[in-house]
Design an enzyme around this catalytic site. Structure first.
Site, PDB file in Angstrom:
ATOM      1  CG  ASP A 195      -2.327   0.534   0.854  1.00 41.75           C
ATOM      2  OD1 ASP A 195      -2.400   1.716   0.462  1.00 41.75           O
ATOM      3  OD2 ASP A 195      -3.320  -0.205   0.966  1.00 41.75           O
ATOM      4  CG  HIS A 269      -4.243   1.922  -2.289  1.00 46.45           C
ATOM      5  ND1 HIS A 269      -4.349   2.624  -1.107  1.00 46.45           N
ATOM      6  CD2 HIS A 269      -5.516   1.749  -2.734  1.00 46.45           C
ATOM      7  CE1 HIS A 269      -5.632   2.856  -0.844  1.00 46.45           C
ATOM      8  NE2 HIS A 269      -6.360   2.352  -1.828  1.00 46.45           N
ATOM      9  CD  GLU A 332     -10.014   3.495  -0.929  1.00 39.15           C
ATOM     10  OE1 GLU A 332     -10.915   3.796  -0.117  1.00 39.15           O
ATOM     11  OE2 GLU A 332      -8.859   3.194  -0.582  1.00 39.15           O
ATOM     12  CE1 TYR A 424     -14.347  -3.556   4.160  1.00 40.28           C
ATOM     13  CE2 TYR A 424     -13.345  -1.421   4.588  1.00 40.28           C
ATOM     14  CZ  TYR A 424     -13.590  -2.479   3.733  1.00 40.28           C
ATOM     15  OH  TYR A 424     -13.087  -2.458   2.457  1.00 40.28           O
ATOM     16  CB  THR A 476      -3.419  -2.330  10.503  1.00 42.18           C
ATOM     17  OG1 THR A 476      -2.547  -2.209   9.363  1.00 42.18           O
ATOM     18  CG2 THR A 476      -3.950  -3.736  10.616  1.00 42.18           C
TER      19      THR A 476
END
Length: 618
Positions: A195, A269, A332, A424, A476
């Site tokens: 990421d 990402h 995204e 989630y 996280t």
């Protein structure tokens, strides 16, 4: 003492029902197996387990499973069972590998002299996990209550996603989670390895991915919106897994019937990658590995060097991970850079691509075709549907609600349901954010997870066949420690196990929380898992004689203690000890209604957050 009482209650139930046939729900309440089996029938007998008990094993694969089972029995009860390749008539656990249509199906039959587990290779493993949950210590004697169980999963894909990019976690911690996943019959671990904030896997052909992309200089403190400008902690963060370590982890999980699915994010990402290899971008650098969160504008440039990089990386990834599925992200991915990039615009014209959304489809399909040539299947987040033309064999992971999954299934694509509103599990577990650790926000409670049905009613029965299964995602950004990782996972992961294995027709939340979850939470505590202590069940009634409200509190942790206050002040272990149903005092006219504040203390001495119940008055 609690186990002794439970066994007495169990025997009393058998005496009451005698030989009569009772409903499945009544039988299920006598046992604390999670996930709940398909069929369970109690017997009026007990199998006594000791270090004289033998396990009969006929194959090497089964012997490996027994070794794991033996390790767990030793950890819990300090006995180790002998393993024999020969038939044993008495005091034996017999494992019979069969060839059912569903390899995860099993049957477990507990009699006075023998325990027999039959099933496919994975089925025997799951039968052993069920057996482990059935073992009780009664006055120092290990016993297994007589029972006949037949069981199989509702879904073939039962997953948890762990993000190790935003914060890095050691293999020892990940193995600890895998152990619990196996115990509760999960079979997929989706490993989010790359990421904007870090690259976590050694790629030998591109050493700068671990020299540069795996490390960030600092990380913001607090929530994204807490400080403007950001305040950074000043501590370097990062790490990566060598290929040897990744192979070790893949084998560790596979031994526990869990397939590890790697995720390598493209085309968005990508900031960490472009920091090391800026030539793969759209000439928008310089880049740096980010220490803050959000959706970034950076995106891979659509040129041949990029596709060669991706194929080289995936070649090494496929050599490490035998999984049929390879996740390529696809979520995204803002198109602003492509709109402004001459490289991207020239590529669009040259390849007669309609627009930037169709360019992402081209990107996805080209990577998917490469994976297909190597016998693998692409999984992507539901954005891969945008732009149209998605290859038919691509699997869609629906995270922005169910809309993407529904559209994918209606188009004939296989789907994994993981809607953020239900699954989630980086979201808050209480509406009272002040009582919970820092999180990204949202609200997904234990009962919300449990209530999810992965088969949308809007799909036809034929379309529902494309729903492969279900997955919870643990991002996280706000989870920097092992304790917090476990706190966010458990016990919501146990609720998901019933969604994935048991299925909505046989689920019952009240039974789950009051009859079966309590012992399993004690298991977690004994395994040093920092689970969140859930709110108790609070029932409000009325004493017909006095006219006063009555309050009954049922905690979801076995052998736990409840302390409470009703005067509006803080509850802790200095409060009133709950001893059973109590009556509330009357409140005079014009006075505020009384509320219940309470905390739960576990057998291991952990104390919950303070919970407040309005006792039916809003």
């Amino acid at each position: 003492m609690k186990l002794k009482k439970t066994l007495k209650s169990f025997m009393a139930l058998l005496l009451i029902v005698g030989g009569a046939t009772s409903s499945f729900a009544q039988r299920a309440e006598s046992f604390s197996i999670i996930p709940k089996p398909v069929s369970i029938q109690a017997k009026d007998l007990t199998f006594k387990l000791s270090n004289q008990t033998q396990i009969v094993v006929k194959s090497e694969d089964t012997r490996k499973m027994v070794s794991l089972f033996n390790d767990l029995v030793w950890d819990r009860y300090k006995i180790r069972l002998a393993v024999s390749p020969f038939d044993v008539a008495k005091n034996a656990i017999i494992l019979e590998e069969t060839t059912p249509a569903n390899q995860e199906e099993y049957a477990l039959d507990v009699n006075q002299d023998q325990i027999v587990i039959k099933g496919g290779n994975a089925g025997i493993f799951y039968g052993l996990q069920t057996l482990l949950q059935l073992i009780e210590n009664v006055d120092g004697q290990l016993a297994v209550p007589g029972v006949a169980i037949t069981d199989k999963p509702e879904f073939g894909y039962r997953g948890v996603m762990l993000d190790v990019s935003r914060h890095f976690f050691t293999l020892d911690q990940l193995k600890k989670i895998v152990d619990q996943m196996a115990y509760f019959k999960f079979n997929r671990l989706h490993w989010h390895l790359t990421d904007d904030q870090g690259w976590r896997l050694e790629i030998k052909k591109y050493p700068k991915l671990t020299e540069i992309s795996a490390w960030r200089d600092s990380t913001i403190i607090g929530r994204y919106s807490d400080f403007k400008p950001f305040v950074y902690d000043g501590e370097k963060h990062g790490g990566y897994y060598t290929q040897e370590e990744a192979r070790e982890f893949v084998k560790y999980a596979a031994d526990r019937k869990i397939t590890v699915i790697p995720e390598i994010e493209v085309p968005g990402h990508s900031t960490a990658v472009l920091t090391a290899y800026p030539e793969l971008g759209n000439a928008t650098g310089p880049y740096h590995v980010l220490g803050y969160w959000g959706v970034m504008p950076t995106i891979f440039g659509p040129h041949e060097a990029t596709f060669k990089f991706i194929e080289d990386v995936l070649t090494e990834v496929m050599d490490i991970f035998p999984s049929e599925y390879i996740h390529i992200g696809g979520d995204e991915a803002p198109k602003d850079e492509w709109k402004e990039s001459s490289i991207a615009q020239n590529f669009i014209k040259k390849n007669k691509i309609k627009d930037e959304h169709e360019l992402q489809s081209y990107f996805t399909n080209r990577v998917g075709e490469f994976l297909k040539k190597h016998g693998r299947r692409l999984i992507g987040w539901d954005e891969i549907l945008e732009g149209g033309g998605l290859a038919q064999d691509a699997v869609v992971m629906s995270w922005r609600g169910e809309k993407g999954g529904i559209a994918a299934a209606q188009s004939g694509h296989d789907v994994i349901m993981t809607p953020n509103s239900y699954l989630y599990i980086d979201y808050l577990q209480s509406k009272d954010a002040a009582s919970e650790p820092l999180s990204i926000g949202g609200f997904v409670s234990l009962d919300k997870v449990y209530s999810y049905n992965p088969r949308p009613a809007t799909l036809t029965q034929e379309e529902q066949k494309h729903i492969l299964g279900v997955q919870a995602n643990l991002w996280t950004e706000y989870i920097p420690t092992n304790n917090k990782l476990e706190y966010m996972l458990f016990p919501r992961m146990l609720a998901l196990s019933e969604v994935a294995w048991t299925g909505s027709v046989r689920q019952n939340y009240d039974e789950f929380t009051t009859q079966r979850l309590p012992k399993r939470l004690v298991d977690l505590e004994q395994s040093d898992i920092n689970y969140r202590i859930p709110e108790a069940k609070v029932e409000v009634g009325v004493n017909n004689v006095s006219g006063r409200k009555t309050v009954t509190i049922t905690p979801f942790v076995a052998n736990s203690t409840v302390y409470y206050t009703i005067d509006g002040h803080k509850a802790d272990n200095n409060g009133t000890l709950y001893r059973g149903t109590f009556e509330m005092p009357f409140v005079g006219a014009g006075q505020k209604p009384l509320k219940l504040n309470y905390v739960i203390e576990t057998p291991g001495g952990r104390i919950s957050s303070m919970f407040t119940d309005s006792l039916g008055v809003e």
